[in-house]
Write an enzyme that holds these catalytic residues in place. Structure first.
Site, PDB file in Angstrom:
ATOM      1  NE  ARG A 216      -1.657   2.903   5.004  1.00  0.00           N
ATOM      2  CZ  ARG A 216      -2.764   2.023   5.124  1.00  0.00           C
ATOM      3  NH1 ARG A 216      -2.785   1.008   4.572  1.00  0.00           N
ATOM      4  NH2 ARG A 216      -4.019   2.560   5.390  1.00  0.00           N
TER       5      ARG A 216
ATOM      6  CD  GLN B 157      -9.359   2.162   0.971  1.00  0.00           C
ATOM      7  OE1 GLN B 157      -9.977   3.063   0.657  1.00  0.00           O
ATOM      8  NE2 GLN B 157      -8.273   2.305   1.701  1.00  0.00           N
TER       9      GLN B 157
ATOM     10  N   GLY C  88      -6.703  -4.968  -0.950  1.00  0.00           N
ATOM     11  CA  GLY C  88      -6.808  -6.406  -0.834  1.00  0.00           C
ATOM     12  C   GLY C  88      -7.748  -6.654  -1.795  1.00  0.00           C
TER      13      GLY C  88
ATOM     14  CD  GLU D 244     -12.774   1.030   6.718  1.00  0.00           C
ATOM     15  OE1 GLU D 244     -12.817   2.040   6.279  1.00  0.00           O
ATOM     16  OE2 GLU D 244     -11.569   0.380   6.760  1.00  0.00           O
TER      17      GLU D 244
ATOM     18  CG  ASP E  72      -7.719  -1.348  10.301  1.00  0.00           C
ATOM     19  OD1 ASP E  72      -7.440  -1.069   9.166  1.00  0.00           O
ATOM     20  OD2 ASP E  72      -6.985  -2.000  10.909  1.00  0.00           O
TER      21      ASP E  72
ATOM     22  CD1 TRP F 289      -9.749  -7.986   6.416  1.00  0.00           C
ATOM     23  CD2 TRP F 289     -11.774  -6.742   6.757  1.00  0.00           C
ATOM     24  NE1 TRP F 289     -10.130  -7.240   5.211  1.00  0.00           N
ATOM     25  CE2 TRP F 289     -11.202  -6.372   5.554  1.00  0.00           C
ATOM     26  CE3 TRP F 289     -12.751  -6.154   7.189  1.00  0.00           C
ATOM     27  CZ2 TRP F 289     -12.005  -5.656   4.410  1.00  0.00           C
ATOM     28  CZ3 TRP F 289     -13.579  -5.246   6.341  1.00  0.00           C
ATOM     29  CH2 TRP F 289     -13.044  -4.942   4.769  1.00  0.00           C
TER      30      TRP F 289
ATOM     31  NE  ARG G  46      -3.422  -2.934   0.742  1.00  0.00           N
ATOM     32  CZ  ARG G  46      -2.949  -4.021   0.234  1.00  0.00           C
ATOM     33  NH1 ARG G  46      -1.759  -4.014  -0.636  1.00  0.00           N
ATOM     34  NH2 ARG G  46      -3.694  -5.286   0.780  1.00  0.00           N
TER      35      ARG G  46
END
Lengths: 799, 799
Positions: free
Chosen positions: B358, B686, B706, B633, B489, B487, B347
């Site tokens: 990162r 993302q 991912g 999220e 955060d 997974w 990343r």
């Protein structure tokens, strides 16, 4: 070549060409709400902290330079032509676009003429407020009616934390919002979180700000930056302005902005005013209340008048008239103002400083920053002194910096032993006596102040602890250790290496302590200090004289820096100056050291910090080798140190040489050679490229450095020689022999003192008596007893 | 609306409109020397690390967008008109400037036509080299001779450290140098320091890079950025280009750049080639050697051919022909390539990721990033697996990231107990079996690998330790604790709060472990795992079913997340998927959970991660509330999770729904609605704004996430169903019923397998036997014994 002129009556600098080699800047507001503004209306805004409270975004060192900013676009609705009220960002050709920017303390006022329209855009933050004003006055100077659209434009941050906003994009591009609501742009970051205004350091809260426009017919808005600009466009030609209408976009994630379009019509000769108010809080709460109270032309004018009155009152502390107008510009306005700006902002915000890692009060920076402002803001200095004293550890060393919002005296972790710098608390010996002398507040020495980590002591006790700290940490030659660093971050002597600079500082500290103790009749304290002083003098005498000058330092491994035998860094300016400032150097040493400085270090733009530049010295002992030769600590002209050279020459009695040195780094003296200096001629800078650089004369990092405070102190207290003492005002000028004299008006202990210094014999110094309101007083001290509401003093040099 | 098309035969994407809504990017080179390039030749370069080895500067999220870059300016010496070989930065009107950019693996090739001149600018970094090529071909397409100047232009960093270069200006504006010497631009940072090339992490060293140009008559250069651009100008109209001559400036402090001007003359129809080489090292050493070897048209062409051959060979691992060309574009080229790019860069670098914080291999990211590339680069995966296993602590938990240049297995400090995340090592249960199945390297389980902090174990021992870690950390309901985070955060359950996601991961881990142990005849190990599996199943059964779906998590204080009773975050995608993926959910639960997902979370652009969005949940338990609703999220479409929904539908047997989900987040499927997606249609992202966002359908943060690895794994192993097992290649497609079948060519264990899948009955799945080179084999496993150098398999669904 110049790009402007000083307007001394108005306390202003007038930028007459907008295409300055670098963006020139000024400061707005205070730590409550502050900002930077450039001559082209660039800059940024923040609240509390430039690192943690960023409101308006800034791209540093950018191409195009210093964008975005606080832009007023104007568009002729008939011709479709558009421009900006500052030359940038649209940048119309300068043969058709005439403009000047007036910088004054706390504001910028930009007047422009283009296509028969005159604009005046004024930017300031009112005293004690949490919002900024942008006032645009538009005048139709032609003979036909005009229909214009005005677009007020700001780019918002999405998070107030600078680094996240600029670089943590996968996070901060998802948290910003801005929308038009009831006449306001309502902007926020993480709007779903509760506010926690009392705890600024809490990052997990929503932050709110707002923008509104008063005047004209509101015709549209944009809150999404890229909708306003259009893709692959810049601020020089936003899509919405080119098109003539905003898109009424909402800002939601990505980049937000505040753009309000107002349409106005102007008869020939008519002037209209548009006010933008932009501040922190919620639009429906702080925004509405602020607009109600401040959203009129009259309120704006009143606040602007109050702002100027505030600053002018501070600047009225001292007013001089000397034969050197450049000197007067600095002393009456810009040097004093620069010192005040530095006191407020330390090293946290400019077009160079971002706030990142520099967001508090660096210990030694701040203690020095007070020196030049004691006369103007004694109460603030007192408060700041107490704060910094409470940043001293019980060990006598100091915390590297003090962040007021995190600092709890008595409860801080002591600085790890290996992290102490050797000079931090020694600067108190310059600043505290200056404060006491200015105010007569001798009781300050008895005030009890906690240490940062544990315990407490009187201020005098703090001073003793400072000396003990250094006296307990000496190297094999009996000189104080340099520890992590002395004033010069770059020199890494090893923890037990010895700093000659600090030796002289300790010497001055001991002498000063003895003097204070003497005045307080603390005989044992005085004797202790004098005995220690003798010891350190012996150590200095044993090792520090190199034959023609004083050495720089002795590393832990015995290597001597600043010796004629060295290939690089053979001579170091600071130890020559401080040998004299500390009273150590005898006349011959002083003469020889200063002659060496002149021969080996001096130049037309100041005195280099050392010579020759470092090229092969290992970086682990001399980090200055990182910098290009003639830059910064690698034999550059480090502005902070320039006043020490001036003071050393004054103490050695050579007022001509002293003044030459002073003028060589005095920004205003370079007003007509901006092609060399490039940066503001009204602000001090951190450093200038020296004769050892390919860019000799070029200055960088304006405004925030140790320079302004020391320079203003040097000019007022030592060149003009108006030097407060506990018992009165010493009048002991040391001026160029070519000066026939000067006049000064100074506020001292609440009274007004008018001083006229005459120099009929073309001398530098030497006032043997004063005429005080017509009465002769022997010596050059104007005693308190002679002070009236207004006192007139005549002092003749050489009489 | 589209901005380009896929060219599948060439493994290329062709950008046909340069004004893409956002800059589109591609990757160059490797960690030895790497870079980003955009469709307008923007981007940057670095060596080793984007955070610590930055060569070409980049301004993130800038206005103008994504500048500077690798610019070729062209100027007609007769007309004085000038343009750039990519549309940006000069940006000639698109009605007169025709251009297209071909992105292929490891390169960008930009062809433009303007004013009778055709240019082709190719950018790539040759395999295993530490320099980049810019190749410009210029053709006179008109009928008159032309006299042109070419200016090749790059902006350099002054320090290779990203943050210092961008923000520590009072330091980094004093250390850069660049100068013309013997046909090279020789650039450096802190040139006086010795080099320490073996120790990249040593910041106290000089860094060197160089640039040279071959072709035409060298007519000038500039090494000082602002001299080249002129003040207040941008890259759209540099002073030197407008004037037609470089200033031959040297770069010394401030900002350096590399500009080389070459004059060429072109007869009608004539083509000339100009090569720029730019790399690390000293010009007189690496620069000269590189130009000698690579500074010819033939060498450049040869390297470009080799680069394409390298990538095409990797992509040849699998080639499919399905009825969905969009699927083929991803599977044959872009999805596979994206997974490989992600493996290389984690990343750390894109137009969004800066490298800051990162810069290494995030533990769980990296373990997952291997899943999709096992078939293409098994050796690299093996090596990376060993590296990551050596990042597991002896406790069974993991280091949060592994930075190869700092990682010493066996000597790392263990992660503090409060900092463990709960899922890190559980991803090994997905990746390691996939590696073993691909390669048949069962011995890998017995390989001894050290733990990060102390001790060592076989790979199987590492896996057991991972399970033990979670089994030893359970909450009051017997489910695994979420620890610092699972997974997700964003969910902060309290250290003893329980994660249902992790419960399913542990379940899958135990089942997988039992299977491995069974295959290895480790009966006790198998029994242990099966016993633990029963226990965890009981705990799940007690608490995790909410009636229509599985809950999300149980906080330390007992609060249940992801329940129908909750006001926000009522349903969470991941636990529905993993209940099925782990084999826990029974048929009814699976059906109900998936129906709820479809009803409450699914949209045309993917499946939202949860719903409804969080607005009032305290940030200290659910950090997603920071994000705007429908973003990331906070009920956004998080691309990483999309494959899990697809896999769950496949396991539940609904290939139509599975494929609908797959297409909804498949970038290539959005090629014709770029006005929604905005970013690259050839790269995963993302996240996408969900139906709960004001920008529904808009995608952001392309390339590195991912997503690519899981998506490519899902497409190849489960939709196409070409799934390696230790004993052979399983052929178990689950495709849309509308597909009449597909063809695939796959390399497996060094052999070539041609598979033709036929679906005459419009089913989703169900292959009961295979025709292998004409021979019938029962079941759907192509056994190793049946593999020839080339094997042809026919599988009919429903037969």
């Amino acid at each position: 070549m110049n790009y402007g002129r000083f307007d001394s009556a108005a306390h202003e600098y007038v930028v007459t060409r907008p295409d300055t080699p670098r963006a020139w800047s000024n400061y707005l507001g205070s730590r409550r709400y502050g900002g930077i503004v450039t001559n082209n209306a660039g800059g940024y805004s923040f609240t509390r902290s430039p690192a943690e409270g960023r409101i308006l975004r800034h791209r540093y060192n950018s191409v195009p330079a210093e964008q975005p900013g606080r832009v007023f676009y104007l568009r002729d609705r008939d011709s479709a032509d558009y421009w900006s009220s500052a030359w940038q960002p649209v940048a119309k050709p300068l043969d058709r676009y005439r403009t000047e920017t007036r910088f004054g303390p706390g504001y910028a006022d930009i007047t422009s003429d283009y296509a028969g329209i005159k604009t005046e855009s004024l930017y300031f933050i009112p005293l004690n407020q949490e919002f900024e004003y942008w006032r645009l006055r538009v005048t139709n100077t032609g003979t036909k009616p005009r229909r214009l659209s005005v677009f007020a434009c700001a780019e918002f941050t999405t998070e107030w934390n600078l680094l996240n906003d600029l670089l943590n994009l996968q996070y901060t591009q998802y948290i910003g919002e801005a929308a038009w609501r009831d006449g306001f742009i309502r902007a926020s970051s993480c709007s779903r979180l509760p506010e926690d205004k009392a705890n600024f350091a809490n990052r997990d809260q929503s932050r709110w700000w707002w923008m509104t426009l008063v005047g004209g017919d509101i015709a549209g808005h944009d809150c999404d930056r890229d909708s306003f600009l259009g893709s692959y466009r810049s601020y020089d030609r936003p899509l919405a302005v080119e098109r003539g209408t905003c898109g009424n976009s909402a800002g939601f994630s990505d980049n937000t902005c505040g753009v309000i379009q107002s349409d106005i019509e102007l008869a020939p000769g008519e002037t209209r005013e548009v006010l933008v108010l932009l501040g922190i809080g919620k639009s429906e709460r702080e925004g509405r209340a602020t607009r109600r109270k401040f959203g009129t032309a009259a309120a704006c004018e009143k606040e602007f008048t109050a702002l100027k009155a505030h600053w002018h009152a501070l600047l009225e502390t001292l007013h001089v008239e000397t034969p050197d107008a450049d000197f007067d510009h600095m002393t009456n306005t810009w040097g004093a103002y620069n010192a005040l700006v530095t006191l407020e902002w330390s090293r946290s915000c400019s077009l160079v400083y971002t706030g990142e890692h520099r967001d508090g009060f660096g210990f030694r920076d701040t203690v020095q920053d007070m020196l030049g402002v004691v006369a103007m803001v004694p109460d603030i200095v007192r408060e700041r002194l107490v704060l910094m004293l409470s940043g001293q550890d019980a060990s006598g060393g100091a915390q590297p910096d003090v962040r007021p919002w995190l600092h709890v005296p008595g409860q801080m972790k002591p600085t790890p032993p290996g992290n102490y710098r050797s000079d931090d608390c020694l600067w108190f010996f310059n600043t505290i006596p200056a404060y006491v002398a200015e105010t007569g507040d001798s009781a300050f020495y008895d005030e009890v102040v906690p240490f940062a980590d544990k315990g407490k002591a009187t201020v005098l006790g703090h001073l003793r602890r400072a000396l003990e700290f250094n006296l307990a940490r000496t190297g094999r030659n009996g000189l104080p250790c340099g520890l992590l660093a002395d004033w010069n971050d770059c020199l890494k002597l090893g923890y037990k290496g010895e700093s000659v600079f600090v030796a002289f500082q300790v010497r001055l500290g001991l002498a000063t302590y003895a003097e204070i103790a003497g005045a307080k009749k603390l005989t044992r304290e005085r004797s202790w200090a004098l005995a220690e002083l003798k010891k350190i003098d012996r150590a200095i005498t044993r090792t520090c004289w190199d034959g023609k000058w004083f050495i720089w330092a002795i590393a832990e491994d015995g290597t001597v820096y600043g010796s004629a035998k060295a290939k690089e860094g053979r001579i170091y300016l600071n130890t020559q100056c401080w040998a004299i400032l500390s009273g150590y150097a005898d006349t011959n040493q002083a003469k020889s050291a200063l002659a060496s400085v002149k021969k080996l270090l001096a130049s037309d733009y100041g005195v280099a910090m050392c010579a020759p530049p470092f090229a092969k010295t290992p970086v682990k002992v001399m980090r200055a080798v990182l910098f290009n030769p003639g830059n910064k600590e690698n034999a550059g002209i480090f502005s902070h140190t320039q006043s020490w050279a001036v003071l050393a020459e004054i103490m050695a009695g050579d007022g001509d040489q002293a003044y030459d040195y002073y003028r060589s780094f005095m920004p205003s003296a370079q007003n007509d050679q901006i092609e060399k200096r490039e940066i503001e001629p009204f602000a001090h800078c951190q450093s200038t490229h020296s004769q050892f650089s390919k860019k000799f004369g070029m200055s960088r990092v304006p405004w925030l450095s140790g320079t302004a405070s020391w320079a203003h102190y040097t000019a007022t207290n030592h060149i003009l020689g108006l030097r407060p003492e506990t018992g009165g005002l010493r009048i002991d000028p040391c001026i160029p022999s070519t000066w026939p004299g000067f006049k000064a008006r100074r506020l001292f202990r609440g009274r007004e003192v008018h001083v006229e210094v005459r120099n009929p014999n073309e001398l530098n110094r030497g006032v043997s008596h004063l005429l005080v309101d017509g009465e002769r007083i022997e010596g050059n001290l104007l005693p308190l007893s002679a002070l009236n509401a207004v006192t007139r003093v005549i002092a003749v040099i050489g009489n």
